[in-house]
Design a protein around this motif. Structure first.
Motif, PDB file in Angstrom:
ATOM      1  N   GLU A   1      37.399   6.394 -64.228  1.00  0.00           N
ATOM      2  CA  GLU A   1      36.674   6.275 -65.500  1.00  0.00           C
ATOM      3  C   GLU A   1      35.337   5.577 -65.297  1.00  0.00           C
ATOM      4  O   GLU A   1      34.346   5.908 -65.956  1.00  0.00           O
TER       5      GLU A   1
ATOM      6  N   ASP B   1      32.901   8.083 -63.995  1.00  0.00           N
ATOM      7  CA  ASP B   1      32.464   8.980 -65.081  1.00  0.00           C
ATOM      8  C   ASP B   1      31.409   8.302 -65.938  1.00  0.00           C
ATOM      9  O   ASP B   1      30.394   8.904 -66.290  1.00  0.00           O
ATOM     10  N   LEU B   2      31.683   7.033 -66.272  1.00  0.00           N
ATOM     11  CA  LEU B   2      30.742   6.336 -67.154  1.00  0.00           C
ATOM     12  C   LEU B   2      29.413   6.099 -66.443  1.00  0.00           C
ATOM     13  O   LEU B   2      28.347   6.264 -67.040  1.00  0.00           O
TER      14      LEU B   2
ATOM     15  N   GLN C   1      28.059   7.908 -64.187  1.00  0.00           N
ATOM     16  CA  GLN C   1      27.359   9.195 -64.201  1.00  0.00           C
ATOM     17  C   GLN C   1      26.729   9.441 -65.580  1.00  0.00           C
ATOM     18  O   GLN C   1      25.565   9.824 -65.697  1.00  0.00           O
ATOM     19  N   ASP C   2      27.506   9.182 -66.615  1.00  0.00           N
ATOM     20  CA  ASP C   2      27.053   9.354 -67.988  1.00  0.00           C
ATOM     21  C   ASP C   2      25.802   8.505 -68.257  1.00  0.00           C
ATOM     22  O   ASP C   2      24.822   8.972 -68.849  1.00  0.00           O
TER      23      ASP C   2
ATOM     24  N   VAL D   1      22.704   9.925 -66.315  1.00  0.00           N
ATOM     25  CA  VAL D   1      22.273  11.203 -66.894  1.00  0.00           C
ATOM     26  C   VAL D   1      21.593  10.947 -68.246  1.00  0.00           C
ATOM     27  O   VAL D   1      20.563  11.545 -68.567  1.00  0.00           O
ATOM     28  N   THR D   2      22.153  10.014 -69.020  1.00  0.00           N
ATOM     29  CA  THR D   2      21.532   9.678 -70.310  1.00  0.00           C
ATOM     30  C   THR D   2      20.146   9.087 -70.100  1.00  0.00           C
ATOM     31  O   THR D   2      19.214   9.399 -70.841  1.00  0.00           O
TER      32      THR D   2
ATOM     33  N   THR E   1      25.903   0.294 -70.845  1.00  0.00           N
ATOM     34  CA  THR E   1      27.161   0.457 -70.119  1.00  0.00           C
ATOM     35  C   THR E   1      28.301  -0.253 -70.849  1.00  0.00           C
ATOM     36  O   THR E   1      29.374   0.319 -71.075  1.00  0.00           O
TER      37      THR E   1
ATOM     38  N   ARG F   1      29.186   1.499 -74.221  1.00  0.00           N
ATOM     39  CA  ARG F   1      29.939   2.762 -74.077  1.00  0.00           C
ATOM     40  C   ARG F   1      31.319   2.522 -73.496  1.00  0.00           C
ATOM     41  O   ARG F   1      32.281   3.215 -73.832  1.00  0.00           O
TER      42      ARG F   1
ATOM     43  N   ARG G   1      34.966   3.443 -75.154  1.00  0.00           N
ATOM     44  CA  ARG G   1      36.019   4.220 -74.472  1.00  0.00           C
ATOM     45  C   ARG G   1      37.348   3.470 -74.502  1.00  0.00           C
ATOM     46  O   ARG G   1      38.401   4.081 -74.703  1.00  0.00           O
TER      47      ARG G   1
ATOM     48  N   ILE H   1      25.502  12.815 -59.280  1.00  0.00           N
ATOM     49  CA  ILE H   1      24.583  12.629 -60.413  1.00  0.00           C
ATOM     50  C   ILE H   1      23.288  13.418 -60.187  1.00  0.00           C
ATOM     51  O   ILE H   1      22.816  14.128 -61.075  1.00  0.00           O
TER      52      ILE H   1
ATOM     53  N   GLN I   1      23.873  17.062 -60.682  1.00  0.00           N
ATOM     54  CA  GLN I   1      24.022  17.415 -62.096  1.00  0.00           C
ATOM     55  C   GLN I   1      22.645  17.489 -62.767  1.00  0.00           C
ATOM     56  O   GLN I   1      22.360  18.414 -63.531  1.00  0.00           O
TER      57      GLN I   1
END
Lengths: 212, 251
Positions: free
Chosen positions: A73, A76-77, A79-80, A83-84, A106, A109, A113, B66, B69
């Motif tokens: 997790e 994933d975060l 990466q999120d 990307v954001t 961070t 979010r 979660r 990343i 992507q």
């Protein structure tokens, strides 16, 4: 204690936001400040994101892992978050440090979660009641982190007023905006700002020896 | 600008909360005095050693994941304008028919999705909190005490969580009491000190307490609660309210 030596030079430098001034030698991405890299990123140079990742991913991943407690997790975060950073324009380099922006996003979010995970678990428990002690596996992540602070930091925090501590915790640790804090504490926004800044200044003064 | 004002401005930058005027002033100061960058770095460190978790280096593959992507998303964005080129009349083909059918399906699904989301919103609005949560931070009234407490009140279910630290454990027969003190002319029944007894608690051997307390409905009325306080009272008659506040909010 977080690795700091890499941070001092990376977070900020004197050329902040002045890379385009005439007479400046063009500098490689590696030499640029966070603010300059962010501007490059927005101009379409995706290579800038790799440098920003190298500088700040350990902070982001560390916070994500601590809050979520699960490496997958946390990945994933992380990466999120990056990307954001690439996609959105919500960060304004003139208003504040990128590290703080990333840390607050961070935490915020990650807490969302954990909450949705806990809510899902509660819905599940309505059908499959479990023993109450099982639930504590997902609960307060704050207490763990607080137990890890060094004595010097705990002593420095103790010199802040309770209100300053509460506001800094809500801002940085709970990922709340200052207007949300003002609303929740029922005090004016200006007071929230002033107390947060005074509190941080006091922390820096008290921790001067530790930080140097 | 005094040195302290400059330091507070730096703190604002590190907390990422400068307003536009402050941001402009900060930029000018930085241009005039590049050494400020070192102050910024120290302030950032002070914040992080106090509130961030220890840094952890993520697994090596994550960086490539990343960047890959982002490259594919960037490529997708670059391709998109091609699909919005002006429409040219084409002869009938099965492919267009399939496209029309697919578009129809998308619209149908969209309507369905819209209905679902409307239903969800209706369901959510029935359980939406009506009142905002309020947090009260209590400070010790005696200068030499490091006691603190935080009371977070949720007026929706009239419950509060109380956490207290650094309070001395009390001898048998005494208890800590949490009071809700109201404005003088508030239309509620209060004791002689304009207070409502809200909760009774003890601390553990470390001086900490954490408990959920039912609070009176006054928390649902704006501007009525004047402050929240803690006193030490006789365990058999806490309602007498004989003690002076040892902790109080600074509203």
């Amino acid at each position: 204690m977080p690795a700091q030596d890499c941070r001092v030079n990376n977070t900020y430098s004197s050329e902040h936001m002045h890379s385009d001034s005439p007479g400046n030698q063009p500098r490689s991405l590696l030499q640029q400040t966070d603010a300059e890299l962010f501007v490059s990123l927005k101009a379409g140079r995706t290579g800038a994101l790799g440098i920003l990742y190298d500088r700040h991913s350990a902070l982001v991943y560390g916070l994500a892992l601590k809050t979520l407690g699960n490496p997958q997790e946390a990945e994933d975060l992380t990466q999120d978050i990056f990307v954001t950073l690439w996609r959105s324009s919500s960060y304004d380099p003139s208003r504040g440090s990128l590290r703080t922006f990333l840390a607050i996003m961070t935490r915020s979010r990650a807490i969302d979660r954990v909450r949705s995970r806990t809510a899902a678990q509660h819905r599940l428990e309505q059908w499959h009641p479990r023993r109450s002690e099982d639930v504590t596996a997902n609960l307060p992540f704050e207490q763990v982190a607080q137990g890890e602070r060094s004595q010097e930091v705990q002593a420095a925090l103790a010199q802040l007023s309770n209100s300053q501590q509460q506001i800094l915790k809500m801002a940085y640790y709970e990922g709340l905006s200052q207007s949300e804090i003002a609303k929740q504490l029922a005090i004016p926004l200006g007071t929230v700002k002033a107390r947060a800044r005074r509190g941080l200044l006091k922390l820096r003064q008290t921790l001067a020896d530790v930080l140097s | 600008m005094s040195p302290e004002e400059l330091q507070l401005l730096i703190a604002g930058y590190v907390l990422s909360d400068l307003d536009p005027e402050e941001a402009a002033a900060f930029e000018q100061l930085l241009a005039a005095n590049p050494a400020i960058a070192e102050d910024v770095a120290q302030m950032q460190n002070a914040l992080e050693v106090s509130y961030a978790s220890p840094e952890v280096i993520p697994p090596a593959h994550l960086r490539a994941d990343i960047l890959n992507q982002i490259s594919s998303m960037a490529a997708e964005t670059a391709r998109r304008p091609a699909s919005t080129r002006p429409f040219h009349r084409r002869s009938f083909s099965w492919r267009s028919l399939v496209e029309v059918a697919a578009a129809g399906l998308v619209v149908a699904l969209g309507v369905n999705n819209y209905r679902l989301s409307q239903a969800l919103q209706t369901a959510q609005s029935q359980t939406m909190p009506q009142y905002a949560t309020t947090t009260y931070v209590l400070d010790a009234t005696q200068g030499d005490s490091v006691a603190s407490a935080v009371v977070t009140v949720d007026p929706n279910n009239l419950e509060a969580t109380l956490t207290a630290e650094n309070l001395p454990p009390l001898p048998p027969g005494q208890v800590y009491v949490l009071w809700t003190v109201l404005q003088q002319d508030a239309p509620f029944t209060v004791d002689e000190k304009a207070a409502i007894l809200t909760g009774v608690f003890q601390v553990d051997s470390q001086g900490s307490a954490s408990k959920t307390i039912a609070v009176p409905p006054v928390y649902r009325v704006g501007g009525v609660v004047s402050r929240v306080a803690v006193t030490i009272e006789d365990a058999n008659a806490p309602q007498r309210h004989a003690g002076s506040p040892i902790m109080v909010t600074d509203l």
